[in-house]
Enzyme design. Sequence first.
Site, PDB file in Angstrom:
ATOM      1  CG  ASP A 255      22.393  57.163  35.463  1.00 39.97           C
ATOM      2  OD1 ASP A 255      21.299  56.917  36.023  1.00 39.97           O
ATOM      3  OD2 ASP A 255      23.381  56.422  35.564  1.00 39.97           O
ATOM      4  CG  HIS A 278      19.173  55.638  32.545  1.00 43.64           C
ATOM      5  ND1 HIS A 278      20.140  54.990  33.282  1.00 43.64           N
ATOM      6  CD2 HIS A 278      19.627  55.639  31.258  1.00 43.64           C
ATOM      7  CE1 HIS A 278      21.132  54.622  32.484  1.00 43.64           C
ATOM      8  NE2 HIS A 278      20.842  55.001  31.252  1.00 43.64           N
TER       9      HIS A 278
END
Length: 428
Positions: A255, A278
């Site tokens: 993430d 991310h």
Amino acid sequence: MAITRRACTDGKIVLVLCLALAICEAIAEFDAAGAMARAKARADPAEKVFNVMKYGAMLGDHEDPMGEIADTNHAAFVQAFLAACHHKGKATVVIPRGTYILGPVTFQGPCSNPSPLVVHIQGTLKAATDLSLFPGQGQEWFNFEDINGLIVTGEGTFDGQGASAWKYRDPKSDNDAPGQRMPASIQFINVTNAVIRGITSLNSKGFHIFITMSRNIRLYHLRITAPEDSPNTDGIHISQSNLIKVAKSVISTGDDCIGIIRGASNISIKKVTCGPGHGISVGSLGKFDNELDVKGITVRNCTLIGTTNGVRIKTTEGQNPIRASGMIFQDIFMKDVKRPIVINQLYETKKDSIVKISDVHFTNIWGTSISKVAVDILCSKRFPCENVHFKDINLQYTGTHQSHMPFSSSCVNAKVGYTGCQFPPPCH
């Protein structure tokens, strides 16, 4: 201070020298340089050492069916901490080499030490895999709470054993609300004046490091790792906190490498290598009632490799009209990033966001994009982005998409300015 900088001329990358401006922050009542020196130094003979083994901690890397080892280690760790916390002189909690199985543990102050309390981690801490030990409502794994003056250092590892838990995660769970997500590996809550240095966080169940309601935290030389497909394993998640500095760290997760959300201010991210993951994100913002503004975010001298986003600001519809302002993304190298520069005010919603974004500067960002839209600015129609400025952007397309669409920028509902070279070409 002279640094190496990459700028672009006629679409080519060249090396030039520039002056980096230092951002000065007034930090009272904390000797940060002294704390850093102490974090690096060997044990001070004047300090009293509180070794968890002397309080009954047990080594072993396998859980027993009755959970007795985890219970024993919980008691030993808490007793060692409390003894150190209430010692009237310099104190260090030592977790020596070896492997320790643990359920949730809280090191809670306030403490009596006249100087920062040291927690020196040499061993490997493994989180229990029984999720019933983590009942939610803020129950993270390893918690530092209500402490003013703290040093967490050493070459130890927090192993969250997340692979045992990821399959149980609710895909609709919120990324900040307790009780709706997997437990973070390490939480700092209401901690002031702290240095975290040298530790490794591996395979967290949820966030690796969660900083909330805290002030003046410095994190250096961290290594944070989880598989690319591990859900919601943010490397460092910062909420409702002020004066947080992250530097010289390597973060590879499933993430956001670093997520900066509601009520965060004066956040500095420098010399961080991110990927996979991310990217470095501000947001998402607007999910909660009574959110505070986000302001004073600086991301400098960072490297992003193979991430789905580079640097990103994301907001939902919003429940109250907060502001996100004063953000600098500067001197950033990207390699094969899917979406290098993003502002998305329709994140997880189709409704117009009421979060106001302004004074955002993207400066000297270079490298490669695997998307044909390398700069994607999608702002709110009701509250357009203001003073979004791009200076010296040089991104080259390295994707395999065969579309005839040109390598480009997209800007919607944004007041955008440009100086220096721009590749892809600026929005019209």
